[in-house]
Design an enzyme around this catalytic site. Structure first.
Site, PDB file in Angstrom:
ATOM      1  N   ASP A 278      -2.239  -8.879  38.299  1.00 40.73           N
ATOM      2  CA  ASP A 278      -2.765  -7.788  39.129  1.00 40.73           C
ATOM      3  C   ASP A 278      -1.698  -6.702  39.231  1.00 40.73           C
ATOM      4  OD1 ASP A 278      -4.224  -6.223  40.811  1.00 40.73           O
ATOM      5  OD2 ASP A 278      -3.807  -7.421  42.611  1.00 40.73           O
TER       6      ASP A 278
ATOM      7  N   GLU B 289      -7.674  -2.924  33.896  1.00 34.14           N
ATOM      8  CA  GLU B 289      -8.308  -1.618  34.062  1.00 34.14           C
ATOM      9  C   GLU B 289      -9.692  -1.820  34.681  1.00 34.14           C
ATOM     10  OE1 GLU B 289      -7.987   0.983  30.668  1.00 34.14           O
ATOM     11  OE2 GLU B 289      -9.015   2.606  31.710  1.00 34.14           O
TER      12      GLU B 289
ATOM     13  N   ASP C 283      -8.984   6.040  33.050  1.00 30.86           N
ATOM     14  CA  ASP C 283      -8.648   7.355  32.479  1.00 30.86           C
ATOM     15  C   ASP C 283      -9.733   8.359  32.876  1.00 30.86           C
ATOM     16  OD1 ASP C 283     -10.573   6.075  30.823  1.00 30.86           O
ATOM     17  OD2 ASP C 283     -10.146   7.483  29.215  1.00 30.86           O
TER      18      ASP C 283
ATOM     19  N   HIS D 199      -5.647  -0.733  37.069  1.00 35.06           N
ATOM     20  CA  HIS D 199      -5.127   0.355  36.233  1.00 35.06           C
ATOM     21  C   HIS D 199      -6.150   1.481  36.355  1.00 35.06           C
ATOM     22  CE1 HIS D 199      -3.065   2.219  32.790  1.00 35.06           C
ATOM     23  NE2 HIS D 199      -4.269   2.644  32.473  1.00 35.06           N
TER      24      HIS D 199
HETATM   25  O1  9MR Z   1     -12.886  -1.628  26.623  1.00 36.40           O
HETATM   26  C1  9MR Z   1     -12.334  -1.215  25.401  1.00 36.40           C
HETATM   27  C2  9MR Z   1     -11.770  -2.396  24.665  1.00 36.40           C
HETATM   28  O2  9MR Z   1     -12.787  -3.327  24.382  1.00 36.40           O
HETATM   29  C3  9MR Z   1     -11.128  -1.918  23.391  1.00 36.40           C
HETATM   30  O3  9MR Z   1     -10.525  -3.005  22.750  1.00 36.40           O
HETATM   31  C4  9MR Z   1     -10.077  -0.842  23.702  1.00 36.40           C
HETATM   32  C5  9MR Z   1      -9.425  -0.279  22.472  1.00 36.40           C
HETATM   33  O4  9MR Z   1     -10.299   0.431  21.702  1.00 36.40           O
HETATM   34  O5  9MR Z   1     -10.679   0.215  24.423  1.00 36.40           O
HETATM   35  C6  9MR Z   1     -11.250  -0.200  25.636  1.00 36.40           C
HETATM   36  O6  9MR Z   1     -11.840   0.876  26.225  1.00 36.40           O
HETATM   37  C7  9MR Z   1     -11.036   1.794  26.903  1.00 36.40           C
HETATM   38  C8  9MR Z   1     -11.379   3.136  26.329  1.00 36.40           C
HETATM   39  O7  9MR Z   1     -10.904   3.209  25.022  1.00 36.40           O
HETATM   40  C9  9MR Z   1     -10.868   4.285  27.175  1.00 36.40           C
HETATM   41  N1  9MR Z   1     -11.254   4.135  28.538  1.00 36.40           N
HETATM   42  C10 9MR Z   1     -10.829   2.889  29.116  1.00 36.40           C
HETATM   43  C11 9MR Z   1     -11.417   1.736  28.379  1.00 36.40           C
HETATM   44  C12 9MR Z   1     -11.069   0.399  29.024  1.00 36.40           C
HETATM   45  O8  9MR Z   1      -9.801  -0.050  28.797  1.00 36.40           O
END
Ligand code: 9MR
Ligand code: ZN
Length: 575
Positions: A546, A555, A168, A500
């Site tokens: 994948d 991601e 993101d 992702h």
């Molecule tokens: O890495 C994070 C994961 O451990 C959490 O469970 C999740 C939900 O809060 O969020 C992940 O972090 C994401 C973040 O919120 C936004 N940018 C991408 C991150 C990776 O997926």
């Protein structure tokens, strides 16, 4: 039978174990197997026995392991068994982790926000600048939405720069501080592993490129600080961008309120940066220190916990946490190192007792960084003189001073924890320091953080099993895992290719940017596609696809790259 090796390869002197696997229930016999190692000409140069390990719960596989560590000659190889099943090709190469590290570091450049990525540095991945528009405070944003104020009446903030957090386009303070901590400590302890050029705009300015790259993030972070010293928790739009190139994302960026975690992590990383850049960029170093000091003063005025929760309607990352003691502890130890003022350390010692996760190195629990800060000098000189910290201490009998006693306590905690990771690694057929329960969202970070702790424990104690343990985590990441993927794009014969990542999805380019670490297997995926495609019975280590839509499996993030950067730096420093 499938044969797994580290697809990037092995350092000449390292432990090398090939894993042979077959799903439980397919084979009856447990007898030993023969494997042969072939060189590039196809000549068999070594024959070894693969010994039955047992059934592995995490993967649902029967496992055999073949130790071929005696193969030390640099070259390209492949392993085959008697049925002609074959592994991917791999190298034995002393500069292997320099190359891997270079890719991992360069990937951060591709996360840069607020500047164009130009062809000489980005190649086919060149792109326009993004997110240059000024941001607004959340309270003002909400007022505009409710038509309480006009757009022209509110203040705007220049917050350009920094790295996109992940797939993101948000930028988040605690995530950034964590990634920077892994990298800056990696640099402090293994500087020789970071001498390579990254081919970025700053290359050739006399500063190591990794420090140039980190400065891009640090300078953005300074903009997250408000006039009163507090630091905003995050900078994102209200909802994630669509799958468009960043320059096409025109959503309003919002500065969300400060949290005490974000402010504490900011203090710590700015204080650390002020030391790292002291001789490199005096002006920045001073600025970083006074920003840290100002943020600390704000924290002092706010002893209560101020957490962060997304406001209604917001779906960008939350990086939630329910405790800021660890961030305050880390901040105090870093401030002590900058100033030598005893008051910081006295207060840190008191807080230390209250912090629960004392060795953690992630974005929610940062207690381990306080330990790293305390042991910064010791580990540095251990690395330089190749003498474990504890042996050095035996000579000096430093254990009587009170700080030394506390350091000793940290060392003991790290070693105790590392022993647990060794036990887990021994229990896993693929030698990952992971229990079946550990495969959640971002499991590769859990693995890599344990890898870092194993590496540090080796430097502290000199115990060889810790070094092997650290190596095994990297082996898992790069191919010794039940999916057969190398979890780093562009590394090995079978890397994952469809992260992702909005840029990768939107750029229309077949090739994938190299050097990104995937989140990895997750037995409790929350994205629709993975929920649909991952069978509930699938063993945890195999819960991976994948597929770009699967954000809870595949991601990328800056703080999944950063522990790999640390670990690659560590392994390289030993070669
Ligand atoms: O890495 C994070 C994961 O451990 C959490 O469970 C999740 C939900 O809060 O969020 C992940 O972090 C994401 C973040 O919120 C936004 N940018 C991408 C991150 C990776 O997926
Ligand atoms: Zn951007």
């Amino acid at each position: 039978m499938r044969i797994y090796i580290n697809q990037a390869g092995y350092l000449p002197k390292s432990k090398k174990i090939a894993v042979l696997a077959e799903e439980i229930g397919v084979l009856k016999g447990k007898e030993e197997k023969k494997i042969r190692v072939f060189d590039q000409k196809g000549t068999c140069i070594l024959e070894k026995t693969a010994i039955y390990f047992g059934e592995d719960i995490s993967s649902g596989d029967m496992i055999w392991q073949a130790d071929f560590s005696e193969l030390e000659e640099e070259g390209k190889y492949q392993i085959k068994d008697e049925q002609a099943n074959q592994s991917y090709m791999f190298k034995i190469d002393s500069s292997l982790y320099k190359d891997v590290n270079q890719l991992l570091c360069k990937a951060l450049y591709f996360q840069r926000c607020g500047m164009p990525l130009e062809e000489p540095y980005a190649g086919v991945f060149k792109r326009e600048s993004c997110h240059e528009e000024k941001a607004v405070l959340l309270e003002d944003y909400l007022k505009i939405m409710n038509h309480e104020v006009a757009k022209e009446e509110i203040p705007y903030f220049d917050v350009r720069g920094g790295w996109h957090d992940a797939g993101d386009y948000g930028r988040y303070t605690t995530a950034a501080a964590t990634a920077l901590a892994h990298i800056l400590y990696g640099f402090t302890w293994f500087p020789k592993s970071f001498q390579h050029s990254l081919l970025i705009p700053e290359s050739g300015n006399g500063v190591e490129d990794i420090l140039n790259e980190c400065l891009y993030e640090l300078k953005w972070m300074l903009k997250m600080q408000m006039k009163d010293g507090s630091v905003c928790h995050k900078l994102t739009s209200m909802r994630h961008a669509n799958f468009v190139m960043p320059c096409k994302d025109k959503r309003q960026f919002i500065l969300f309120p400060a949290s005490t975690m974000a402010t504490g992590a900011f203090v710590a990383i700015m204080a650390k940066a002020s030391r790292v850049y002291a001789d490199i960029d005096k002006e920045f170093s001073k600025e970083a220190f006074s920003a840290a000091k100002k943020a600390w003063d704000w924290l002092e005025e706010h002893p209560e916990f101020i957490g962060f929760r997304n406001p209604e309607g917001c779906n960008t990352g939350e990086y939630e946490d329910n405790d800021d003691k660890d961030e305050r502890l880390w901040a105090l130890t870093e401030l002590y190192l900058c100033t030598g003022e005893e008051t910081y350390i006295e207060r840190a010692k008191v807080l230390f007792e209250e912090v629960k996760e004392k060795t953690a190195l992630g974005w929610s629990d940062v207690g381990g960084f306080a330990g790293w800060a305390l042991l910064e000098e010791e580990i540095k000189s251990a690395r330089e003189h190749k003498i474990p910290v504890v042996d050095e201490w035996k000579k000096e009998s430093r254990v009587c001073e009170s700080i030394a006693k506390w350091k000793r306590q940290y060392i003991d905690l790290i070693i105790q924890e590392t022993e647990r990771w060794i036990k887990l690694s021994d229990e896993c057929g693929y030698m990952a320091s992971m229990s079946p329960e550990d495969y959640g969202w971002g499991s590769n970070m859990v693995l890599l953080n344990r890898g870092m702790i194993l590496g540090v424990a080796y430097l502290l104690s000199g115990r060889i099993e810790f070094l092997y343990g650290a190596t095994k985590q990297m082996d898992y990441l790069l191919g010794v895992n039940a999916t057969g993927y190398s979890y780093v794009t562009g590394v090995g014969e079978n890397p994952f290719k469809n992260p992702h990542n909005r840029v990768t999805v939107a750029d229309g380019i077949e090739e994938t940017i190299k050097g990104f670490v995937s989140g990895g297997a997750n037995k409790n995926p929350v994205d629709e596609k993975a929920e649909w495609l991952i069978e509930p019975e699938l063993p945890p280590m195999k819960c991976f696809l994948d597929v770009w839509e699967c954000y809870s499996l595949n991601e990328i993030t800056i703080y999944w790259n950063s522990p790999a950067i640390f670990l690659a730096g560590f392994l390289d420093s030993l070669s």
